[in-house]
Design a protein around this motif. Structure first.
Motif, mmCIF file in Angstrom:
data_model
loop_
_atom_site.group_PDB
_atom_site.id
_atom_site.type_symbol
_atom_site.label_atom_id
_atom_site.label_comp_id
_atom_site.label_asym_id
_atom_site.label_seq_id
_atom_site.Cartn_x
_atom_site.Cartn_y
_atom_site.Cartn_z
ATOM 1 N N PRO A 286 15.898 9.997 -0.363
ATOM 2 C CA PRO A 286 15.791 10.065 1.097
ATOM 3 C C PRO A 286 14.360 9.854 1.588
ATOM 4 C CG PRO A 286 16.646 12.125 0.158
ATOM 5 C CD PRO A 286 16.261 11.262 -0.980
ATOM 6 N N ASN A 287 14.217 9.671 2.903
ATOM 7 C CA ASN A 287 12.896 9.551 3.520
ATOM 8 C C ASN A 287 12.016 10.720 3.101
ATOM 9 O OD1 ASN A 287 14.514 8.331 6.423
ATOM 10 N ND2 ASN A 287 13.126 7.163 5.181
ATOM 11 N N GLY A 288 10.779 10.399 2.754
ATOM 12 C CA GLY A 288 9.812 11.452 2.446
ATOM 13 C C GLY A 288 9.946 12.068 1.067
ATOM 14 N N SER A 289 10.799 11.502 0.205
ATOM 15 C CA SER A 289 10.994 12.111 -1.121
ATOM 16 C C SER A 289 9.865 11.774 -2.088
ATOM 17 C CB SER A 289 12.355 11.710 -1.697
ATOM 18 O OG SER A 289 12.504 10.308 -1.703
ATOM 19 N N GLY A 290 9.028 10.779 -1.741
ATOM 20 C CA GLY A 290 7.853 10.493 -2.577
ATOM 21 C C GLY A 290 7.882 9.149 -3.287
ATOM 22 N N LYS A 291 8.819 8.277 -2.912
ATOM 23 C CA LYS A 291 8.967 6.986 -3.608
ATOM 24 C C LYS A 291 7.702 6.132 -3.482
ATOM 25 C CE LYS A 291 12.472 5.869 -1.016
ATOM 26 N NZ LYS A 291 12.507 7.050 -0.133
ATOM 27 N N THR A 292 7.238 5.950 -2.233
ATOM 28 C CA THR A 292 6.056 5.103 -2.014
ATOM 29 C C THR A 292 4.849 5.686 -2.727
ATOM 30 O OG1 THR A 292 6.863 4.256 0.086
ATOM 31 C CG2 THR A 292 4.484 4.222 -0.227
ATOM 32 N N THR A 293 4.688 7.001 -2.655
ATOM 33 C CA THR A 293 3.526 7.626 -3.293
ATOM 34 C C THR A 293 3.580 7.430 -4.808
ATOM 35 O OG1 THR A 293 3.590 9.255 -1.515
ATOM 36 C CG2 THR A 293 2.176 9.764 -3.400
ATOM 37 N N ALA A 294 4.769 7.576 -5.391
ATOM 38 C CA ALA A 294 4.894 7.375 -6.837
ATOM 39 C C ALA A 294 4.527 5.942 -7.207
ATOM 40 C CB ALA A 294 6.316 7.708 -7.290
ATOM 41 N N MET B 133 14.081 1.293 -2.766
ATOM 42 C CA MET B 133 15.009 0.761 -1.773
ATOM 43 C C MET B 133 15.876 1.848 -1.159
ATOM 44 S SD MET B 133 16.913 -1.670 -4.530
ATOM 45 C CE MET B 133 17.706 -2.587 -3.227
ATOM 46 N N HIS B 134 16.275 1.611 0.093
ATOM 47 C CA HIS B 134 17.172 2.536 0.769
ATOM 48 C C HIS B 134 18.621 2.072 0.683
ATOM 49 C CE1 HIS B 134 14.548 5.535 2.356
ATOM 50 N NE2 HIS B 134 13.711 4.620 2.803
ATOM 51 N N ASP B 135 18.821 0.751 0.525
ATOM 52 C CA ASP B 135 20.193 0.248 0.494
ATOM 53 C C ASP B 135 20.785 0.509 -0.887
ATOM 54 O OD1 ASP B 135 22.579 -1.173 0.423
ATOM 55 O OD2 ASP B 135 21.834 -2.677 1.828
HETATM 56 N N1 ATP Z 1 -1.425 10.707 4.573
HETATM 57 C C1 ATP Z 1 -0.569 11.695 4.330
HETATM 58 N N2 ATP Z 1 -0.956 12.994 4.386
HETATM 59 C C2 ATP Z 1 -0.105 14.012 4.112
HETATM 60 N N3 ATP Z 1 1.194 13.819 3.765
HETATM 61 C C3 ATP Z 1 1.631 12.537 3.717
HETATM 62 C C4 ATP Z 1 0.789 11.411 3.984
HETATM 63 N N4 ATP Z 1 1.513 10.269 3.824
HETATM 64 C C5 ATP Z 1 2.761 10.670 3.485
HETATM 65 N N5 ATP Z 1 2.829 12.016 3.418
HETATM 66 C C6 ATP Z 1 4.010 12.825 3.058
HETATM 67 O O1 ATP Z 1 4.261 12.625 1.680
HETATM 68 C C7 ATP Z 1 5.663 12.711 1.425
HETATM 69 C C8 ATP Z 1 6.093 11.520 0.586
HETATM 70 O O2 ATP Z 1 5.931 10.351 1.349
HETATM 71 P P1 ATP Z 1 6.350 8.935 0.779
HETATM 72 O O3 ATP Z 1 5.928 7.895 1.771
HETATM 73 O O4 ATP Z 1 5.869 8.795 -0.616
HETATM 74 O O5 ATP Z 1 7.947 9.076 0.754
HETATM 75 P P2 ATP Z 1 9.068 7.955 0.665
HETATM 76 O O6 ATP Z 1 10.128 8.497 -0.216
HETATM 77 O O7 ATP Z 1 8.474 6.644 0.278
HETATM 78 O O8 ATP Z 1 9.572 7.900 2.164
HETATM 79 P P3 ATP Z 1 10.274 6.717 3.015
HETATM 80 O O9 ATP Z 1 11.628 6.504 2.392
HETATM 81 O O10 ATP Z 1 10.399 7.335 4.360
HETATM 82 O O11 ATP Z 1 9.400 5.517 2.982
HETATM 83 C C9 ATP Z 1 6.339 12.804 2.792
HETATM 84 O O12 ATP Z 1 6.707 14.137 2.999
HETATM 85 C C10 ATP Z 1 5.259 12.389 3.766
HETATM 86 O O13 ATP Z 1 5.402 13.049 4.993
#
Ligand code: ATP
Length: 258
Positions: free
Chosen positions: A37-45, A196-198
């Motif tokens: 889901p949104n915000g689960s950390g995919k992009t950060t990983a 991906m979300h889809d």
């Molecule tokens: N610059 C930041 N400072 C603090 N927290 C952040 C920052 N950028 C993202 N986050 C938080 O880090 C968490 C992980 O974000 P991330 O973008 O990795 O998730 P995601 O799974 O890729 O989300 P999405 O599907 O919405 O793209 C989220 O809770 C987000 O709010």
């Protein structure tokens, strides 16, 4: 492990702990879908894997080497990345933008060799941009720019390719064309990770899925095994039917609580 191995990855953004120990692995020739889901950390990983974000703990290993130990140029020759919103400068043609991917192979101040130019042309062909090669990147649609970023990453000739929501700007036909291209790249020996979300596309095209929730991978494996009723309901909040077999597919039935 000759592909990509991510082990115990932790990361902070600002003062927030965002990743709490992420593990997944992908072999050469495979495509792993990083879903959640949104915000689960995919992009950060994903960003940790190409060092756009510094992990506070854990390791990202490619072909037995920790990417933290690689010089920038080596890193670019090892890991190619296509971010969610690829940046481009005005006045740069598609061909020139894609050629930037060759810099890790010859440095900033050397001109492209004939071999470099051949690689660039091949990558332009591969993503279907040959006819737009002379066009200013700023005069492209979002989907076309996405393909420029993919072609640039391919010219780096990496062992691992990471793509953050690459189907975002694409119409349905181009989503399928892109996923087929990614499958071909995997067949050529690349290890791919795609956020991906889809989930329908993920089920259809990915060899394995790693499901993220609250900064962790909670389950990983072949899509039909991973996306059971519990994960679909409790992580994604939906009801769906996932069909296995040679032509895997998924039908979305509705909300879990609907
Ligand atoms: N610059 C930041 N400072 C603090 N927290 C952040 C920052 N950028 C993202 N986050 C938080 O880090 C968490 C992980 O974000 P991330 O973008 O990795 O998730 P995601 O799974 O890729 O989300 P999405 O599907 O919405 O793209 C989220 O809770 C987000 O709010």
């Amino acid at each position: 492990m000759t592909g990509l191995g991510v082990q115990g990855l932790r990361a902070q953004l600002g003062s927030r702990d965002v990743l709490h120990g992420v593990d997944f692995a992908v072999r050469p020739g495979e495509m792993l879908g990083l879903v959640g889901p949104n915000g689960s950390g995919k992009t950060t990983a994903l960003r940790c894997c190409y060092r756009a974000v510094s992990a506070t703990a854990g390791a990202v290993v490619v072909g037995g080497v920790n990417v933290a130990d690689l010089a920038r140029r080596q890193l670019a020759r090892t890991v190619g990345a296509v971010p969610q919103e690829p940046q481009s400068s005005a006045g740069v043609t598609v061909r020139a933008s894609v050629s930037l991917g060759r810099i890790p192979h010859h440095g900033w101040f050397e001109r492209d060799s004939a071999a470099d130019r051949e690689i660039v042309e091949r990558c332009l062909q591969q993503v279907g941009l040959a006819e737009l090669a002379g066009r200013d990147v700023q005069a492209l649609s979002g989907g076309e720019r996405q393909r420029v970023a993919i072609a640039r990453a391919l010219t780096q000739q990496p062992r691992v390719l990471l793509l953050d929501e690459p189907t975002n700007h694409l119409d349905l036909r181009h989503q399928l064309i892109l996923m087929e291209l990614l499958r071909d790249l995997a067949a050529g020996g690349l290890a791919l990770v795609v956020t991906m979300h889809d989930l329908r596309l993920a089920v259809q095209y990915c060899d394995t899925l790693a499901v993220m929730q609250h900064g962790r991978v909670i389950t990983a494996g072949p899509p039909p095994d991973v996306l059971d009723d519990t994960v679909l309901g409790e992580v994604f909040g939906i009801r769906a039917v996932v069909r296995s077999g040679p032509r895997r597919s998924m039908d979305i039935l509705g909300l879990a609580d609907g």
